[in-house]
Every structure is written in C-alpha cells, then in structure tokens.
Design a protein around this motif. Sequence first.
Motif, PDB file in Angstrom:
ATOM      1  N   ALA A  29      42.965  42.321 107.519  1.00 45.37           N
ATOM      2  CA  ALA A  29      42.951  42.944 108.843  1.00 45.37           C
ATOM      3  C   ALA A  29      43.465  41.953 109.890  1.00 45.37           C
ATOM      4  N   PHE A  30      43.745  40.713 109.459  1.00 47.17           N
ATOM      5  CA  PHE A  30      44.127  39.670 110.423  1.00 47.17           C
ATOM      6  C   PHE A  30      45.530  39.126 110.137  1.00 47.17           C
ATOM      7  N   LYS A  31      46.404  40.060 109.702  1.00 44.28           N
ATOM      8  CA  LYS A  31      47.764  39.676 109.319  1.00 44.28           C
ATOM      9  C   LYS A  31      48.465  38.902 110.451  1.00 44.28           C
ATOM     10  N   LEU A 134      42.315  35.434 100.743  1.00 45.02           N
ATOM     11  CA  LEU A 134      41.425  35.096 101.867  1.00 45.02           C
ATOM     12  C   LEU A 134      39.982  35.381 101.467  1.00 45.02           C
ATOM     13  N   GLU A 135      39.382  34.398 100.819  1.00 43.93           N
ATOM     14  CA  GLU A 135      38.047  34.603 100.239  1.00 43.93           C
ATOM     15  C   GLU A 135      37.003  34.988 101.280  1.00 43.93           C
ATOM     16  N   ARG A 136      37.069  34.364 102.454  1.00 45.66           N
ATOM     17  CA  ARG A 136      36.020  34.631 103.460  1.00 45.66           C
ATOM     18  C   ARG A 136      36.116  36.057 103.995  1.00 45.66           C
ATOM     19  N   GLU A 137      37.341  36.509 104.228  1.00 45.50           N
ATOM     20  CA  GLU A 137      37.498  37.859 104.784  1.00 45.50           C
ATOM     21  C   GLU A 137      36.957  38.909 103.803  1.00 45.50           C
ATOM     22  N   HIS A 150      33.198  29.011 113.829  1.00 50.93           N
ATOM     23  CA  HIS A 150      33.783  27.859 113.124  1.00 50.93           C
ATOM     24  C   HIS A 150      34.639  28.305 111.942  1.00 50.93           C
ATOM     25  N   THR A 151      34.774  29.601 111.760  1.00 55.18           N
ATOM     26  CA  THR A 151      35.598  30.298 110.742  1.00 55.18           C
ATOM     27  C   THR A 151      34.945  30.387 109.365  1.00 55.18           C
ATOM     28  N   LEU A 152      33.710  29.875 109.231  1.00 56.66           N
ATOM     29  CA  LEU A 152      33.065  29.922 107.920  1.00 56.66           C
ATOM     30  C   LEU A 152      32.172  31.145 107.793  1.00 56.66           C
ATOM     31  N   LEU A 153      31.955  31.551 106.537  1.00 58.30           N
ATOM     32  CA  LEU A 153      31.095  32.700 106.271  1.00 58.30           C
ATOM     33  C   LEU A 153      29.643  32.233 106.273  1.00 58.30           C
ATOM     34  N   LEU A 154      28.798  32.970 106.963  1.00 59.18           N
ATOM     35  CA  LEU A 154      27.377  32.613 106.972  1.00 59.18           C
ATOM     36  C   LEU A 154      26.512  33.840 106.753  1.00 59.18           C
ATOM     37  N   LEU A 163      29.536  28.495  98.753  1.00 59.65           N
ATOM     38  CA  LEU A 163      30.904  28.422  98.236  1.00 59.65           C
ATOM     39  C   LEU A 163      31.249  29.778  97.654  1.00 59.65           C
ATOM     40  N   LEU A 164      32.522  30.135  97.781  1.00 63.03           N
ATOM     41  CA  LEU A 164      32.919  31.495  97.433  1.00 63.03           C
ATOM     42  C   LEU A 164      33.833  31.553  96.219  1.00 63.03           C
ATOM     43  N   GLY A 165      33.758  32.677  95.541  1.00 65.63           N
ATOM     44  CA  GLY A 165      34.683  32.950  94.447  1.00 65.63           C
ATOM     45  C   GLY A 165      34.924  34.460  94.421  1.00 65.63           C
ATOM     46  N   PRO A 201      37.325  29.780 119.177  1.00 65.29           N
ATOM     47  CA  PRO A 201      36.578  30.809 118.469  1.00 65.29           C
ATOM     48  C   PRO A 201      37.390  31.517 117.371  1.00 65.29           C
ATOM     49  N   TRP A 202      36.869  31.467 116.140  1.00 63.00           N
ATOM     50  CA  TRP A 202      37.433  32.097 114.954  1.00 63.00           C
ATOM     51  C   TRP A 202      38.805  31.549 114.563  1.00 63.00           C
ATOM     52  N   GLU A 203      39.094  30.364 115.024  1.00 67.81           N
ATOM     53  CA  GLU A 203      40.346  29.748 114.590  1.00 67.81           C
ATOM     54  C   GLU A 203      40.202  28.235 114.539  1.00 67.81           C
ATOM     55  N   ILE A 210      38.555  16.964 110.626  1.00 71.98           N
ATOM     56  CA  ILE A 210      38.255  15.768 109.810  1.00 71.98           C
ATOM     57  C   ILE A 210      38.265  16.110 108.325  1.00 71.98           C
ATOM     58  N   SER A 211      37.851  17.335 108.008  1.00 74.22           N
ATOM     59  CA  SER A 211      37.870  17.757 106.614  1.00 74.22           C
ATOM     60  C   SER A 211      39.315  17.730 106.093  1.00 74.22           C
ATOM     61  N   TYR A 212      40.215  18.314 106.866  1.00 74.55           N
ATOM     62  CA  TYR A 212      41.639  18.298 106.481  1.00 74.55           C
ATOM     63  C   TYR A 212      42.152  16.852 106.426  1.00 74.55           C
ATOM     64  N   GLY A 235      35.519  14.739 103.900  1.00 69.39           N
ATOM     65  CA  GLY A 235      35.079  16.016 104.470  1.00 69.39           C
ATOM     66  C   GLY A 235      34.259  15.816 105.726  1.00 69.39           C
ATOM     67  N   CYS A 236      33.721  16.902 106.254  1.00 66.75           N
ATOM     68  CA  CYS A 236      32.925  16.850 107.487  1.00 66.75           C
ATOM     69  C   CYS A 236      32.031  18.085 107.533  1.00 66.75           C
ATOM     70  N   ASP A 237      30.798  17.911 107.982  1.00 65.23           N
ATOM     71  CA  ASP A 237      29.846  19.037 108.036  1.00 65.23           C
ATOM     72  C   ASP A 237      29.301  19.283 109.437  1.00 65.23           C
ATOM     73  N   ILE A 238      29.866  18.621 110.443  1.00 64.67           N
ATOM     74  CA  ILE A 238      29.244  18.659 111.770  1.00 64.67           C
ATOM     75  C   ILE A 238      29.099  20.087 112.304  1.00 64.67           C
TER      76      ILE A 238
HETATM   77  C1  B12 Z   1      42.786  25.868 103.674  1.00 64.12           C
HETATM   78  C2  B12 Z   1      41.306  25.689 103.573  1.00 64.12           C
HETATM   79  C3  B12 Z   1      40.712  24.717 104.375  1.00 64.12           C
HETATM   80  C4  B12 Z   1      41.461  24.027 105.511  1.00 64.12           C
HETATM   81  C5  B12 Z   1      41.564  25.023 106.699  1.00 64.12           C
HETATM   82  C6  B12 Z   1      40.187  25.628 107.043  1.00 64.12           C
HETATM   83  C7  B12 Z   1      40.223  26.992 107.728  1.00 64.12           C
HETATM   84  N1  B12 Z   1      39.229  27.225 108.543  1.00 64.12           N
HETATM   85  O1  B12 Z   1      41.092  27.781 107.487  1.00 64.12           O
HETATM   86  C8  B12 Z   1      40.593  22.764 105.739  1.00 64.12           C
HETATM   87  C9  B12 Z   1      41.098  21.629 104.869  1.00 64.12           C
HETATM   88  C10 B12 Z   1      40.494  22.276 107.175  1.00 64.12           C
HETATM   89  C11 B12 Z   1      39.241  23.243 105.182  1.00 64.12           C
HETATM   90  C12 B12 Z   1      38.036  22.711 105.572  1.00 64.12           C
HETATM   91  C13 B12 Z   1      36.808  23.137 105.089  1.00 64.12           C
HETATM   92  N2  B12 Z   1      36.598  23.987 104.091  1.00 64.12           N
HETATM   93 CO1  B12 Z   1      38.009  25.025 103.284  1.00 64.12          CO
HETATM   94  N3  B12 Z   1      39.272  26.275 102.497  1.00 64.12           N
HETATM   95  C14 B12 Z   1      40.532  26.477 102.701  1.00 64.12           C
HETATM   96  C15 B12 Z   1      41.028  27.655 101.815  1.00 64.12           C
HETATM   97  C16 B12 Z   1      41.693  27.056 100.572  1.00 64.12           C
HETATM   98  C17 B12 Z   1      41.968  28.647 102.508  1.00 64.12           C
HETATM   99  C18 B12 Z   1      41.456  29.120 103.870  1.00 64.12           C
HETATM  100  C19 B12 Z   1      42.540  29.787 104.668  1.00 64.12           C
HETATM  101  O2  B12 Z   1      43.198  30.661 104.162  1.00 64.12           O
HETATM  102  N4  B12 Z   1      42.730  29.352 105.908  1.00 64.12           N
HETATM  103  C20 B12 Z   1      43.760  29.849 106.771  1.00 64.12           C
HETATM  104  C21 B12 Z   1      43.191  30.441 108.051  1.00 64.12           C
HETATM  105  C22 B12 Z   1      44.252  31.021 108.953  1.00 64.12           C
HETATM  106  O3  B12 Z   1      42.349  31.411 107.595  1.00 64.12           O
HETATM  107  P1  B12 Z   1      41.111  32.007 108.376  1.00 64.12           P
HETATM  108  O4  B12 Z   1      40.332  31.052 109.222  1.00 64.12           O
HETATM  109  O5  B12 Z   1      40.373  32.739 107.299  1.00 64.12           O
HETATM  110  O6  B12 Z   1      41.911  32.919 109.348  1.00 64.12           O
HETATM  111  C23 B12 Z   1      41.537  34.163 109.572  1.00 64.12           C
HETATM  112  C24 B12 Z   1      40.594  34.273 110.741  1.00 64.12           C
HETATM  113  O7  B12 Z   1      40.921  33.310 111.728  1.00 64.12           O
HETATM  114  C25 B12 Z   1      40.947  35.633 111.159  1.00 64.12           C
HETATM  115  N5  B12 Z   1      40.576  35.907 112.500  1.00 64.12           N
HETATM  116  C26 B12 Z   1      41.349  35.807 113.585  1.00 64.12           C
HETATM  117  N6  B12 Z   1      40.661  36.231 114.654  1.00 64.12           N
HETATM  118  C27 B12 Z   1      39.430  36.610 114.231  1.00 64.12           C
HETATM  119  C28 B12 Z   1      38.342  37.134 114.905  1.00 64.12           C
HETATM  120  C29 B12 Z   1      37.173  37.438 114.181  1.00 64.12           C
HETATM  121  C30 B12 Z   1      36.016  38.003 114.914  1.00 64.12           C
HETATM  122  C31 B12 Z   1      37.110  37.223 112.783  1.00 64.12           C
HETATM  123  C32 B12 Z   1      35.896  37.542 112.003  1.00 64.12           C
HETATM  124  C33 B12 Z   1      38.229  36.681 112.107  1.00 64.12           C
HETATM  125  C34 B12 Z   1      39.366  36.388 112.857  1.00 64.12           C
HETATM  126  O8  B12 Z   1      42.352  35.751 111.001  1.00 64.12           O
HETATM  127  C35 B12 Z   1      42.794  34.890 110.000  1.00 64.12           C
HETATM  128  C36 B12 Z   1      43.437  35.640 108.848  1.00 64.12           C
HETATM  129  O9  B12 Z   1      42.496  36.324 108.072  1.00 64.12           O
HETATM  130  C37 B12 Z   1      39.652  28.365 101.472  1.00 64.12           C
HETATM  131  C38 B12 Z   1      39.610  29.047 100.101  1.00 64.12           C
HETATM  132  C39 B12 Z   1      40.267  30.400 100.138  1.00 64.12           C
HETATM  133  N7  B12 Z   1      41.128  30.646  99.184  1.00 64.12           N
HETATM  134  O10 B12 Z   1      40.001  31.202 101.010  1.00 64.12           O
HETATM  135  C40 B12 Z   1      38.635  27.178 101.581  1.00 64.12           C
HETATM  136  C41 B12 Z   1      37.249  27.501 102.159  1.00 64.12           C
HETATM  137  C42 B12 Z   1      37.423  28.314 103.409  1.00 64.12           C
HETATM  138  N8  B12 Z   1      36.703  26.152 102.559  1.00 64.12           N
HETATM  139  C43 B12 Z   1      35.484  26.033 102.369  1.00 64.12           C
HETATM  140  C44 B12 Z   1      34.745  24.893 102.778  1.00 64.12           C
HETATM  141  C45 B12 Z   1      33.351  24.711 102.193  1.00 64.12           C
HETATM  142  C46 B12 Z   1      35.297  23.978 103.693  1.00 64.12           C
HETATM  143  C47 B12 Z   1      34.557  22.847 104.452  1.00 64.12           C
HETATM  144  C48 B12 Z   1      33.142  23.207 104.882  1.00 64.12           C
HETATM  145  C49 B12 Z   1      34.541  21.567 103.570  1.00 64.12           C
HETATM  146  C50 B12 Z   1      33.936  20.332 104.233  1.00 64.12           C
HETATM  147  N9  B12 Z   1      32.639  20.256 104.410  1.00 64.12           N
HETATM  148  O11 B12 Z   1      34.651  19.416 104.574  1.00 64.12           O
HETATM  149  C51 B12 Z   1      35.507  22.630 105.660  1.00 64.12           C
HETATM  150  C52 B12 Z   1      35.109  23.518 106.856  1.00 64.12           C
HETATM  151  C53 B12 Z   1      35.972  23.383 108.063  1.00 64.12           C
HETATM  152  C54 B12 Z   1      35.935  24.667 108.905  1.00 64.12           C
HETATM  153  N10 B12 Z   1      35.202  24.671 109.993  1.00 64.12           N
HETATM  154  O12 B12 Z   1      36.581  25.640 108.501  1.00 64.12           O
HETATM  155  C55 B12 Z   1      34.844  27.277 101.771  1.00 64.12           C
HETATM  156  C56 B12 Z   1      34.099  28.036 102.876  1.00 64.12           C
HETATM  157  C57 B12 Z   1      32.829  28.732 102.438  1.00 64.12           C
HETATM  158  C58 B12 Z   1      32.203  29.466 103.598  1.00 64.12           C
HETATM  159  N11 B12 Z   1      30.897  29.421 103.685  1.00 64.12           N
HETATM  160  O13 B12 Z   1      32.872  30.071 104.394  1.00 64.12           O
HETATM  161  C59 B12 Z   1      36.122  28.042 101.203  1.00 64.12           C
HETATM  162  C60 B12 Z   1      36.043  29.546 101.226  1.00 64.12           C
HETATM  163  C61 B12 Z   1      36.312  27.509  99.764  1.00 64.12           C
HETATM  164  C62 B12 Z   1      35.393  28.193  98.754  1.00 64.12           C
HETATM  165  N12 B12 Z   1      35.949  28.694  97.674  1.00 64.12           N
HETATM  166  O14 B12 Z   1      34.202  28.302  98.934  1.00 64.12           O
HETATM  167  N13 B12 Z   1      39.415  24.288 104.325  1.00 64.12           N
END
Ligand code: B12
Length: 348
Positions: A29-31, A134-137, A150-154, A163-165, A201-203, A210-212, A235-238
């Motif tokens: 839904a977030f293409k 997009l595992e979280r979506e 913070h973009t994470l699933l809670l 952690l997701l699969g 917010p959400w991005e 720091i994680s990246y 990584g980073c957990d802040i």
């Molecule tokens: C690339 C990646 C990273 C990158 C980018 C993170 C990011 N936020 O995208 C980096 C290296 C920074 C990273 C860091 C971390 N990651 Co990571 N990462 C990934 C990975 C491989 C892909 C994520 C992705 O596609 N990102 C691209 C962006 C654009 O995607 P997005 O944020 O989902 O974007 C959507 C939203 O912004 C949405 N959107 C836009 N507007 C709005 C508005 C609303 C209201 C909503 C709901 C959504 C929304 O639109 C976008 C498209 O869908 C996933 C695994 C996977 N295959 O999904 C793991 C994953 C997200 N990571 C994970 C983890 C654990 C982490 C860390 C906590 C690790 C750590 N402690 O250091 C940190 C957290 C940092 C943070 N705050 O996100 C877990 C998260 C679990 C969870 N509870 O959500 C995942 C799912 C891995 C797993 N299999 O469990 N990660």
Amino acid sequence: MLEQSQQVVDLCLAQDFALAGVVVANESAFKQEFEEWIKQGKQGEMEWMERNVGVRLDPKKLLVDAKSVICVADRYGDIEEPNMPLGHGKIARYARGQDYHKGMKKRLHIVCDELKKKYPEETFKACVDTAPILEREFAARAGLGAIGKHTLLLEQSVGSWMLLGVIVTTKEFAASDVEVVDPCASCTRCIDACPTDAITPWELDARKCISYLTIEHRTQIDPKFHESIGDWMFGCDICQEVCPHNQPTAKAQQAEVHPSYKATHSSLDIMDVLQWDEEARRKAFQGSSMKRAKLEMMQRNALIVAGNFLTKNESPEMYALVVQMASEGPKSLVQQTAKDVLQRLMLL
Ligand code: B12
Ligand code: SF4
Ligand code: SF4
C-alpha cells in the motif's frame, strides 16, 4: 477457509513462534513512499534494495500466483539490560543469541513441509529477512502488530523486540487482514532520542542510522557520526529502548523470549576486537548473525567506540593501539578510521 487459516496459525505456534497470522498477497500500500525513499538514496550503500523494487512491492513477482502470506514473529531481547563492563562496546539485542536467519528458517521449513503434505499442489516459500519482501507491512496487515514511527513493528505483549519471517504461498487462505492502526498518537520519543536524527515519522534515512552504519555500510563512516555512535559496536537499539511499548510491564514480563535468542554475549571488549585476526573474528561470531560484519568493519566500529571511550576514560594501552593502527593499520579502512579518531581526540 477460516478454519484452514486457524490451522496454519496453530502450526506456526506449535513451532514456538510467538505470533502468527495470514494475509492476502497484495501489492504494497506504500508503493509511492517506497519508490520515493529509493529515489532519494535513503538506502545508502544497500544497492541490493534498488535492484528489485518491483519484487519487493509485489509478492506475485517473488512467487508466481502467490495468494497468501503467512507471517510469524519470534520474541527476542531480555527485559533487563545487563551492565556493560568498562572498555566494551554494545551489541544490539537481536544479535546477542544465535543467528535468527537460520533458526527461524528451520522452523518455517517444518511448517512448509506440513502444509505441503496437506496441499501437495501448492507452493510454499519461506523467507527470513533477506528475501525482497516487505515483512513489516505484511505482518501488520496479518494482525501481528502495528508499525511505529521508528518504522518497526510492535505489539502489546512483546513490544518491538520481535523478528519476522514469512511464507509466501500459492494456497489461498482466509486472511486475518486488519486495518493499519497508529500505535504512537502524539508520542515522539524515538524521534527525539535518535542520536543521528535518522527518523521522521514512519520513515528512516538509513544513511544516518547507526544500525546501518555499523552493520551494512562497508566503507568509511563519516567522522560527523563518530560521537553519536557512542558505545554501539554492532547495531543500535536506542529508538526501541525509549518506546513506551517496550517498557517492562507485567504482560511483557510473561512473554517468553525464544530460547535461541538467550544472550551469549551482549558486548565485545574493544581491545580484543582491535587485535582480532580473521580466525578470532570467525570464532567469536560462530552461529551468530554478526558474521556478516567483516573484520575490517568490526575494527572500524571498535575504533570509533574506542575514540568515544577515550574522551571520557584514561587508557594508555588503548590510545597506543589506536596510534599504531593509524600508522600501520592492516587495511586502509581501518587505518583511515584510526586517523579520523585520533584527529577528533586531538581536537577535543
Ligand atoms: C533494510 C533493512 C534495514 C535498514 C533500513 C531500516 C528501515 N527502517 O527500513 C537498516 C540497516 C537501517 C535496518 C536497521 C534495523 N533493522 Co532492519 N531490516 C531491513 C530489511 C532487510 C528491509 C526493510 C525495508 O524494506 N526497508 C525499506 C523501507 C523503505 O521500508 P519501510 O520502512 O518498511 O517503508 C515503508 C514505510 O515507510 C511505509 N510508510 C510510509 N508512510 C507510512 C505511514 C504509515 C502510517 C505506515 C504504517 C507506513 C508508512 O512505506 C514504505 C513502503 O512500504 C528488513 C527485512 C525485510 N525483508 O523486510 C529488516 C527488518 C526491518 N530489520 C529489523 C531489525 C530488528 C532492525 C534493527 C532493530 C536492528 C538493530 N537493532 O540494529 C534496526 C532498526 C532500525 C529502525 N529504526 O528501523 C527487523 C524488524 C522487526 C520489527 N520488529 O519490526 C526486520 C523486519 C528483519 C526481520 N526479519 O525481523 N534494517
Ligand atoms: S537504530 Fe539508533 S540510529 Fe537507527 S533510527 Fe533507531 S535510534 Fe536512530
Ligand atoms: S517511541 Fe513513541 S513514537 Fe516511537 S514508535 Fe514508540 S510509541 Fe511510536
């Protein structure tokens, strides 16, 4: 069909996943937001994210005829944070136990095998983290929780320490499709606490995260981030630590951490890492998801943490080692980082 979905969820829970749900294999839904994120280069050096945007946005491109996505979550992260010994650098909680990629995949494959027995005509593809999906979506739509700013699933009982699969399948199941809700309201704690201002917010701007920087970025880390990296070695957990959903409530205390995530190490000795050779790195990271960080990346991270340590503590041995690495670092990345660290220390 509803009964079949419940059976799938039960199969997943029997494999010790904390949460499970099923969702229709629809396009994201977030293409537009995703494409814009890539266009702005917020993926940094993760060029693998640019390669398959179309697949990431549509599971039917990952598996032809995909009809459903089965989503699971494991809980990790002990509630209490142990005190870190002086002279160590922190490891993010998700990486403190065994490699989740392997552990989750093994259990997902057991679920796939069971489903294949029931539905031999159908295809089941297990993915953990590395597949372009997009595992979280999907997990949010499957009812596993909601996405925070913070973009994470809670979720209420496990917070965001999960952690997701997923299993993408051609089998049509009744979906637990739920509406995406806002779990944050007016809260901005993660945004305010992030030391590098990586979150809007959400991005997330991965280039600032720091994680990246410590896990995915393979080259020099801009010295402007050194101070903010603090004592994070990997990584980073802040943004998660400050989240109200992650506070140790009675409900959260009850939710079990999967045994494979029991911490074997929460931090690393800075001096040790600075003196590692490839063999020592391999030994330290055996069975851990940290093995993706190469020796020179770990030493780069350790040097930055050493620099931050030396701004507050006396350690002639550590200082001497940084000086030595600046003059004869085994790799140019290490040598350059040591020089950056010394320059910062001298300017202080
Ligand atoms: C690339 C990646 C990273 C990158 C980018 C993170 C990011 N936020 O995208 C980096 C290296 C920074 C990273 C860091 C971390 N990651 Co990571 N990462 C990934 C990975 C491989 C892909 C994520 C992705 O596609 N990102 C691209 C962006 C654009 O995607 P997005 O944020 O989902 O974007 C959507 C939203 O912004 C949405 N959107 C836009 N507007 C709005 C508005 C609303 C209201 C909503 C709901 C959504 C929304 O639109 C976008 C498209 O869908 C996933 C695994 C996977 N295959 O999904 C793991 C994953 C997200 N990571 C994970 C983890 C654990 C982490 C860390 C906590 C690790 C750590 N402690 O250091 C940190 C957290 C940092 C943070 N705050 O996100 C877990 C998260 C679990 C969870 N509870 O959500 C995942 C799912 C891995 C797993 N299999 O469990 N990660
Ligand atoms: S993981 Fe750390 S640097 Fe990245 S967004 Fe969260 S608080 Fe900021
Ligand atoms: S800290 Fe606040 S804004 Fe950030 S994810 Fe948690 S509830 Fe949402």
